[in-house]
Design an enzyme around this catalytic site. Structure first.
Site, PDB file in Angstrom:
ATOM      1  N   ILE A 111      -2.382  -7.162  14.393  1.00  0.00           N
ATOM      2  CA  ILE A 111      -1.293  -7.072  15.383  1.00  0.00           C
ATOM      3  C   ILE A 111      -1.747  -6.271  16.605  1.00  0.00           C
ATOM      4  CG2 ILE A 111       1.105  -6.359  15.733  1.00  0.00           C
ATOM      5  CD1 ILE A 111       1.360  -6.512  12.592  1.00  0.00           C
ATOM      6  N   LYS A 147       7.954 -17.246 -10.862  1.00  0.00           N
ATOM      7  CA  LYS A 147       7.190 -16.147 -11.443  1.00  0.00           C
ATOM      8  C   LYS A 147       5.999 -16.704 -12.227  1.00  0.00           C
ATOM      9  CE  LYS A 147       7.447 -12.166 -14.428  1.00  0.00           C
ATOM     10  NZ  LYS A 147       8.135 -11.520 -15.523  1.00  0.00           N
ATOM     11  N   LYS A 160     -13.658   1.660  15.680  1.00  0.00           N
ATOM     12  CA  LYS A 160     -12.415   0.888  15.558  1.00  0.00           C
ATOM     13  C   LYS A 160     -11.680   0.822  16.899  1.00  0.00           C
ATOM     14  CE  LYS A 160     -10.538   0.913  11.555  1.00  0.00           C
ATOM     15  NZ  LYS A 160      -9.842   1.296  10.310  1.00  0.00           N
ATOM     16  N   PHE A 196      -3.810   3.655  15.016  1.00  0.00           N
ATOM     17  CA  PHE A 196      -3.993   4.714  14.011  1.00  0.00           C
ATOM     18  C   PHE A 196      -5.102   4.285  13.055  1.00  0.00           C
ATOM     19  CE2 PHE A 196      -1.028   8.283  13.819  1.00  0.00           C
ATOM     20  CZ  PHE A 196      -0.291   8.025  14.964  1.00  0.00           C
ATOM     21  N   PRO A 242      -3.022 -11.575  10.569  1.00  0.00           N
ATOM     22  CA  PRO A 242      -3.338 -11.311  11.977  1.00  0.00           C
ATOM     23  C   PRO A 242      -3.464  -9.812  12.220  1.00  0.00           C
ATOM     24  CG  PRO A 242      -1.041 -11.998  11.728  1.00  0.00           C
ATOM     25  CD  PRO A 242      -1.683 -12.151  10.379  1.00  0.00           C
ATOM     26  N   ASN A 299       0.859  -1.190   0.000  1.00  0.00           N
ATOM     27  CA  ASN A 299       0.000   0.000   0.000  1.00  0.00           C
ATOM     28  C   ASN A 299       0.887   1.229   0.000  1.00  0.00           C
ATOM     29  OD1 ASN A 299       0.511   0.859   2.874  1.00  0.00           O
ATOM     30  ND2 ASN A 299      -0.314  -1.184   3.215  1.00  0.00           N
ATOM     31  N   LYS A 303     -11.023  -2.708  18.713  1.00  0.00           N
ATOM     32  CA  LYS A 303      -9.663  -3.210  18.957  1.00  0.00           C
ATOM     33  C   LYS A 303      -9.310  -3.148  20.443  1.00  0.00           C
ATOM     34  CE  LYS A 303      -8.101  -2.456  14.312  1.00  0.00           C
ATOM     35  NZ  LYS A 303      -7.033  -2.928  13.450  1.00  0.00           N
TER      36      LYS A 303
HETATM   37  O1  C5P Z   1      -8.201  -2.057  10.889  1.00  0.00           O
HETATM   38  P1  C5P Z   1      -7.324  -0.964  10.431  1.00  0.00           P
HETATM   39  O2  C5P Z   1      -6.233  -1.411   9.541  1.00  0.00           O
HETATM   40  O3  C5P Z   1      -7.993   0.250   9.905  1.00  0.00           O
HETATM   41  O4  C5P Z   1      -6.706  -0.488  11.842  1.00  0.00           O
HETATM   42  C1  C5P Z   1      -5.720   0.399  11.952  1.00  0.00           C
HETATM   43  C2  C5P Z   1      -4.884   0.165  13.202  1.00  0.00           C
HETATM   44  O5  C5P Z   1      -4.686  -1.218  13.469  1.00  0.00           O
HETATM   45  C3  C5P Z   1      -3.515   0.719  12.990  1.00  0.00           C
HETATM   46  O6  C5P Z   1      -3.027   1.111  14.236  1.00  0.00           O
HETATM   47  C4  C5P Z   1      -2.753  -0.473  12.428  1.00  0.00           C
HETATM   48  O7  C5P Z   1      -1.357  -0.356  12.637  1.00  0.00           O
HETATM   49  C5  C5P Z   1      -3.346  -1.612  13.231  1.00  0.00           C
HETATM   50  N1  C5P Z   1      -3.379  -2.894  12.501  1.00  0.00           N
HETATM   51  C6  C5P Z   1      -2.582  -3.948  12.912  1.00  0.00           C
HETATM   52  N2  C5P Z   1      -2.648  -5.153  12.256  1.00  0.00           N
HETATM   53  C7  C5P Z   1      -3.472  -5.330  11.213  1.00  0.00           C
HETATM   54  C8  C5P Z   1      -4.273  -4.262  10.773  1.00  0.00           C
HETATM   55  C9  C5P Z   1      -4.204  -3.069  11.442  1.00  0.00           C
HETATM   56  O8  C5P Z   1      -1.814  -3.786  13.868  1.00  0.00           O
HETATM   57  N3  C5P Z   1      -3.506  -6.498  10.596  1.00  0.00           N
END
Ligand code: C5P
Length: 404
Positions: free
Chosen positions: A311, A291, A341, A327, A309, A212, A345
């Site tokens: 994180i 490839k 969110k 974030f 996962p 991304n 979380k």
């Molecule tokens: O779910 P989303 O990606 O919008 O959530 C954003 C927050 O969750 C950010 O702090 C991002 O670093 C964390 N995140 C993570 N592992 C993931 C997806 C998001 O730690 N697989």
């Protein structure tokens, strides 16, 4: 560096005799660019290596080289200059100058100024490796440290004399970072901060993958601000083209799974976790080990995706989680999604990027979401914003996570 990060700071930059004097031209430029007032004072020996005219042009102020300078009406340059200063920085600091400082000598303007000071003194040693290793130099440096003088460096590596070893002056950028760090409020002293930053890269085959547009700038700015605030900082970074902030321990990873594993290994030792990385939500179930070729009949490849996962959620679920900060970058309805969110979380603080998605920019505008409500912070460059966010995080830390 944040815009005007050292605005209002008055520095006396003392230069002593050594080839590293040429590096001080660049250091002066960095300090002036950051908004500091830089008053250069040179010893007689320093003027043999670089001219006062050069230093005057870069600092924008007349350079002082003599105690008997008739420009100071009361002939008290040693008092006046040090009283104006927030700190005196001696760079380069020669063997001879360190010896004089350690013994409290005052036989020229710069030594006298140091003895007469009321402000902190930082020295940046630069000398040949044997001169640095000499027991007398080591005794002098130990004495200076005991007297409360900060030493920055020296570095190790090739020297102007052709030898290799300890004694090289830190590069100007590193000296700048150490000075900026010195002035930052130590709101995270004794704390340990783990961060993720940047994108992840999920391979499809050996040459292709899903990633991304995260630049990593916000996460790196936060790592730098946390280090400057006195924390021990471990930064787990996805693939980005950014230099490691000074004093930060960096671990590079590619995939979300690697980032997850690195965080889970490290997290028991940390009391704050800031998840800034834009982690890929999905990965290809089985990446090809060769490839993937185009077919003659133009058949499109198909992939099965599996979820990566989360994180942040995994860390927040630990039996004794660190203080977790998330974030969120949304393309709309941040008000609704941000709080949803944060609650989902289960983190005490979530920082939402306001406005359209703006990857790679140097500024940002954010809203803080927490159980008690929302708070918008003004638009600022990412480094200044990072310092504000670190101060906001510090205010919210539970006392129980204090390291004794
Ligand atoms: O779910 P989303 O990606 O919008 O959530 C954003 C927050 O969750 C950010 O702090 C991002 O670093 C964390 N995140 C993570 N592992 C993931 C997806 C998001 O730690 N697989």
């Amino acid at each position: 560096m944040a815009t005007a990060e050292l605005a209002g700071k008055h520095l006396v930059l003392g230069m002593t005799g050594g080839i590293a004097c040429y590096k001080i031209a660049e250091l002066t430029r960095l300090l002036v660019k950051a908004g500091a007032t830089v008053q250069v004072v040179m010893t007689e020996a320093a003027t043999q290596f670089i001219t006062p005219v050069t230093m005057q042009a870069l600092s924008g102020r007349p350079v002082y080289t003599s105690q008997w300078d008739a420009r100071v009406p009361n002939n008290m340059a040693h008092i006046d200059l040090s009283r104006e200063a927030d700190a005196i920085v001696i760079a380069p600091a020669s063997t001879d100058f360190l010896a004089k400082l350690a013994h409290g000598m005052a036989d020229d303007l710069l030594t006298t100024l140091c003895v007469a000071r009321e402000c902190p003194l930082l020295v940046v040693p630069a000398m040949n490796r044997q001169m640095w290793a000499n027991p007398a130099t080591q005794r002098n440096v130990a004495q200076l440290r005991a007297d409360g003088v900060e030493t920055l460096g020296p570095d190790s590596g090739p020297q102007a004399c052709g030898e290799v070893g300890d004694g090289r002056m830190l590069e100007p950028e590193a000296v700048y970072e150490a000075i900026a760090s010195f002035f930052a409020p130590k709101v995270l002293a004794g704390r340990r901060v783990l961060l993720t930053a940047g994108p992840t890269f999920e391979p499809i085959d050996p040459v292709r993958g899903i990633t991304n547009r995260s630049s990593g700038k916000m996460g790196f700015a936060l790592a730098r601000a946390a280090q400057q605030a006195g924390a021990d900082v471990h930064l787990v970074a996805g693939p980005v083209a950014l230099d490691t902030p000074w004093g930060v321990f960096r671990e590079d990873v590619q995939t979300a799974q690697q980032m997850h594993d690195a965080v889970m290994r490290a997290v028991p030792d940390y009391d704050i976790f800031i998840a800034v990385a834009a982690v890929a939500d999905w990965r290809v179930d089985h990446a090809s080990d060769h490839k993937i070729k185009k077919t003659v009949d133009h058949r499109l490849p198909s992939f099965t995706f599996v979820e990566n996962p989360d994180i942040l959620a995994a860390v927040a679920r630990l039996p004794h989680p660190p203080f977790c900060v998330g974030f969120a970058a949304e393309s709309g309805d941040l008000d609704v999604h941000g709080e949803e969110k944060r609650a989902r979380k289960n983190v005490p603080l979530l920082i939402g990027n306001l406005g359209p998605l703006t990857f790679g920019r140097d500024d940002n505008e954010v809203v803080l979401f927490e159980a008690s409500g929302q708070k918008k912070l003004p638009r600022a460059d990412k480094q200044a914003l990072a310092s504000t966010l670190i101060a906001e995080i510090a205010k919210r830390l539970p006392d129980t996570s204090l390291i004794s």
